[in-house]
Design an enzyme around this catalytic site. Structure first.
Site, short mmCIF file in Angstrom:
data_model
loop_
_atom_site.label_atom_id
_atom_site.label_comp_id
_atom_site.label_asym_id
_atom_site.label_seq_id
_atom_site.Cartn_x
_atom_site.Cartn_y
_atom_site.Cartn_z
N LEU A 156 0.83 -1.21 0.00
CA LEU A 156 0.00 0.00 0.00
C LEU A 156 0.86 1.26 0.00
CD1 LEU A 156 0.11 1.38 3.05
CD2 LEU A 156 -1.44 -0.47 3.59
N GLU A 158 0.99 5.06 1.40
CA GLU A 158 0.37 5.96 2.36
C GLU A 158 -0.29 7.09 1.58
OE1 GLU A 158 2.97 7.12 5.53
OE2 GLU A 158 3.52 5.05 5.97
N CYS A 266 9.37 3.46 4.39
CA CYS A 266 9.73 2.25 3.65
C CYS A 266 10.99 2.38 2.80
CB CYS A 266 8.56 1.81 2.78
SG CYS A 266 7.16 1.24 3.75
N ARG A 334 8.33 10.20 8.90
CA ARG A 334 9.55 9.39 8.98
C ARG A 334 10.47 9.71 7.80
NH1 ARG A 334 6.69 3.66 10.74
NH2 ARG A 334 4.94 4.54 9.61
N1 LIG Z 1 3.80 2.28 6.30
C1 LIG Z 1 3.77 1.80 5.06
O1 LIG Z 1 3.41 2.50 4.10
C2 LIG Z 1 4.15 0.38 4.78
C3 LIG Z 1 3.84 -0.16 3.53
C4 LIG Z 1 4.19 -1.48 3.29
C5 LIG Z 1 4.85 -2.23 4.24
N2 LIG Z 1 5.16 -1.66 5.45
C6 LIG Z 1 5.83 -2.50 6.44
O2 LIG Z 1 4.84 -2.92 7.38
C7 LIG Z 1 5.43 -3.01 8.69
C8 LIG Z 1 4.66 -2.11 9.65
O3 LIG Z 1 4.84 -0.77 9.23
P1 LIG Z 1 3.97 0.41 9.82
O4 LIG Z 1 4.30 1.62 9.02
O5 LIG Z 1 2.55 -0.02 9.95
O6 LIG Z 1 4.61 0.52 11.28
P2 LIG Z 1 4.09 1.36 12.51
O7 LIG Z 1 5.26 1.72 13.29
O8 LIG Z 1 3.15 2.44 12.01
O9 LIG Z 1 3.19 0.32 13.32
C9 LIG Z 1 3.68 -0.79 14.01
C10 LIG Z 1 2.80 -0.98 15.24
O10 LIG Z 1 3.09 -2.22 15.85
C11 LIG Z 1 2.98 -2.05 17.25
N3 LIG Z 1 3.68 -3.18 17.90
C12 LIG Z 1 5.01 -3.40 18.01
N4 LIG Z 1 5.26 -4.56 18.64
C13 LIG Z 1 4.04 -5.11 18.93
C14 LIG Z 1 3.63 -6.31 19.55
N5 LIG Z 1 4.49 -7.22 20.02
N6 LIG Z 1 2.30 -6.54 19.70
C15 LIG Z 1 1.39 -5.64 19.24
N7 LIG Z 1 1.73 -4.48 18.63
C16 LIG Z 1 3.03 -4.22 18.47
C17 LIG Z 1 3.58 -0.70 17.49
O11 LIG Z 1 3.19 -0.16 18.74
C18 LIG Z 1 3.02 0.09 16.30
O12 LIG Z 1 1.79 0.70 16.62
C19 LIG Z 1 6.88 -2.62 8.52
O13 LIG Z 1 7.64 -3.78 8.35
C20 LIG Z 1 6.90 -1.80 7.24
O14 LIG Z 1 8.13 -1.84 6.59
C21 LIG Z 1 4.81 -0.38 5.74
#
Ligand SMILES: NC(=O)c1ccc[n+]([C@@H]2O[C@H](COP(=O)([O-])OP(=O)(O)OC[C@H]3O[C@@H](n4cnc5c(N)ncnc54)[C@H](O)[C@@H]3O)[C@@H](O)[C@H]2O)c1
Length: 443
Positions: A156, A158, A266, A334
């Site tokens: 996805l 953002e 990312c 970020r």
């Molecule tokens: N943000 C993007 O656009 C995007 C797109 C594709 C892939 N990703 C990938 O997806 C993953 C998540 O990214 P994000 O941007 O959503 O991160 P984020 O930091 O916004 O969210 C991660 C969440 O996980 C929670 N968390 C951490 N450990 C936990 C646990 N043990 N139990 C429950 N909750 C827990 C944190 O408190 C946080 O709210 C990453 O690997 C990222 O690279 C992100």
């Protein structure tokens, strides 16, 4: 289906909400308690278009729940998504500690067979580690269960997250068993516009696909940024070059936009993580290193242009900044280019007056309080207030409201009529006709 999503950040919240919208029962487990309390009250941790009404309606319909631990989960899940963060470690490698912790919790909790799906972007081979950690916990509990660990990376964007999730270009699924395949197909069939859009492959192939996709997109941006520097030196307009090459069907227009550097959660971290993987496998990732280096330099392009115009010492210079978020449509800060610009201006003695439609709250938490207290940095109530008495406008994030601004109003409030366009949003000729000095990127 009964679904658990671990982590209610950007990806977890969008994933959980969209699957609830499709009629599934979804519980998001999020360790951050204030976040969960807010979510229960309908306050989202992120700004993402159209997400709030979808969260609210699914919570009201009883399909979407937010809890802080597995202990509060009411039903045995068919599928558990891991969607926790994998930020850069000091050496650039992805920090997998949150994924490992999630895996241990899964092993401590599950009572029935299920499919564990890794949605976080994780180093190649991580699914095996997740499997081993879950198995260890099950062994401790002397429980024998069948579970698969599937890789299903998220693509996805953002700012368009719901649209991307609900109408994906493709869904990548790495798995080993027919059972997992059937469950993933059932899960995704409602949003697949055609069956060819789901690609099944080996787990490691899927893990690598995510990194390669982001590295490819980052490479296109860094390539164009490098071309823009060359164009600027040679009196060529990169925007004409961009249209000229983008119209070649072998190249296409996407991610060909030169600018003041890419940021976000990312591209920077995933390029670094891939470089780290390459290094640990004895591969010299020459292209990735160049992509990363060009991007770091590109983030300093706007400060460099300021230095050319005003000199290294920016004392007495007030810079209006439009846009703080790393891209429009989000409040995600970020690795945003605005952070580099603001820090540089203040380090060189200048002052900043900034406005962003959504990201000022997040930026306020990130930037040093002393800058606000000393008046070196001010956040304005609207885009025109941010230009009051400024010597220059630096456009950093191309929010729609900045695309066709009221030029007369701008001229009325700006001390000096100078625009540094970090995203090539404006037509240089129009701006000059309107009485502005204008500099873009590579033109
Ligand atoms: N943000 C993007 O656009 C995007 C797109 C594709 C892939 N990703 C990938 O997806 C993953 C998540 O990214 P994000 O941007 O959503 O991160 P984020 O930091 O916004 O969210 C991660 C969440 O996980 C929670 N968390 C951490 N450990 C936990 C646990 N043990 N139990 C429950 N909750 C827990 C944190 O408190 C946080 O709210 C990453 O690997 C990222 O690279 C992100």
């Amino acid at each position: 289906m009964n679904i658990i999503v671990i982590g209610a950040g950007y990806v977890g919240l969008v994933t959980g909400t969209c699957f609830a919208e499709l009629g599934n029962q979804v519980t998001c487990i999020e360790v951050n308690e204030p976040k969960v309390n807010n979510l229960k009250k309908g306050i989202l941790p992120i700004y993402e278009p159209n997400l709030l009404p979808m969260v609210t309606s699914n919570v009201e319909a009883g399909r979407l729940h937010f809890v802080t631990s597995f202990a509060a989960v009411a039903v045995d899940p068919d599928v558990i998504f891991i969607a926790v963060g994998t930020p850069s470690g000091e050496d650039g490698a992805a920090n997998i500690a949150y994924v490992e912790e999630a895996a241990r919790h899964i092993g401590d909790f599950i009572r029935e067979d299920c499919v564990v799906v890794d949605k976080s972007t994780v180093p190649v081979g991580m699914a095996d580690q997740v499997k081993a950690l879950i198995q260890q916990a099950l062994d401790k509990r002397q429980l024998s269960l069948t579970f698969d660990v599937v890789s299903n990376p998220e693509f996805l964007r953002e700012g368009a997250a719901i649209e991307d999730f609900m109408c994906p270009d493709r869904v990548i699924v790495g798995l080993q068993s027919d059972r997992a395949k059937q469950i993933m197909l059932n899960l995704y069939t409602p949003i697949l516009r055609s069956p060819e859009r789901i690609y099944f492959m080996n787990v490691k192939d899927a893990e690598m696909t995510k990194y390669a996709a982001n590295a490819m997109l980052a490479t296109r941006i860094s390539f164009m940024n490098e071309m823009s520097v060359l164009c600027e030196r040679m009196g060529v307009d990169i925007e004409n070059v961009r249209m000229g090459i983008g119209s070649d069907s072998r190249i296409g227009h996407a991610f060909l936009y030169p600018g003041c550097g890419y940021g976000g959660s990312c591209f920077p971290k995933d390029v670094r993580a891939l470089m780290n993987m390459a290094e640990s496998h004895g591969v010299d990732a020459m292209i990735l290193k160049a992509v990363e280096k060009r991007n770091q330099i590109q983030k300093t392009v706007l400060p460099q242009k300021l230095a050319t115009i005003f000199g290294e010492d920016l004392s007495g210079v007030l810079v209006g900044v439009w846009g703080l978020a790393f891209k429009p449509g989000t409040d995600d800060m970020r690795e945003a280019s605005s952070l580099v610009l603001i820090e540089e201006v203040i380090r060189r003695g200048g002052r900043v007056q900034a406005y962003d439609p959504e990201a000022m709250g997040v930026a306020r938490q990130l930037l040093p309080e002393k800058w606000f207290k000393s008046g070196q940095l001010v956040f304005a109530a609207n885009q025109y207030d941010a230009l009051q008495d400024v010597d220059v406008l630096a456009l950093v994030t191309e929010w729609k409201s900045f695309c066709y601004p009221d030029l007369t109003r701008m001229k009325g409030v700006m001390r000096r009529h100078l625009i540094l366009d970090g995203r090539n949003q404006y037509n240089p000729a129009h701006m000059r006709e309107a009485g502005f000095d204008y500099a873009g990127i590579g033109r």
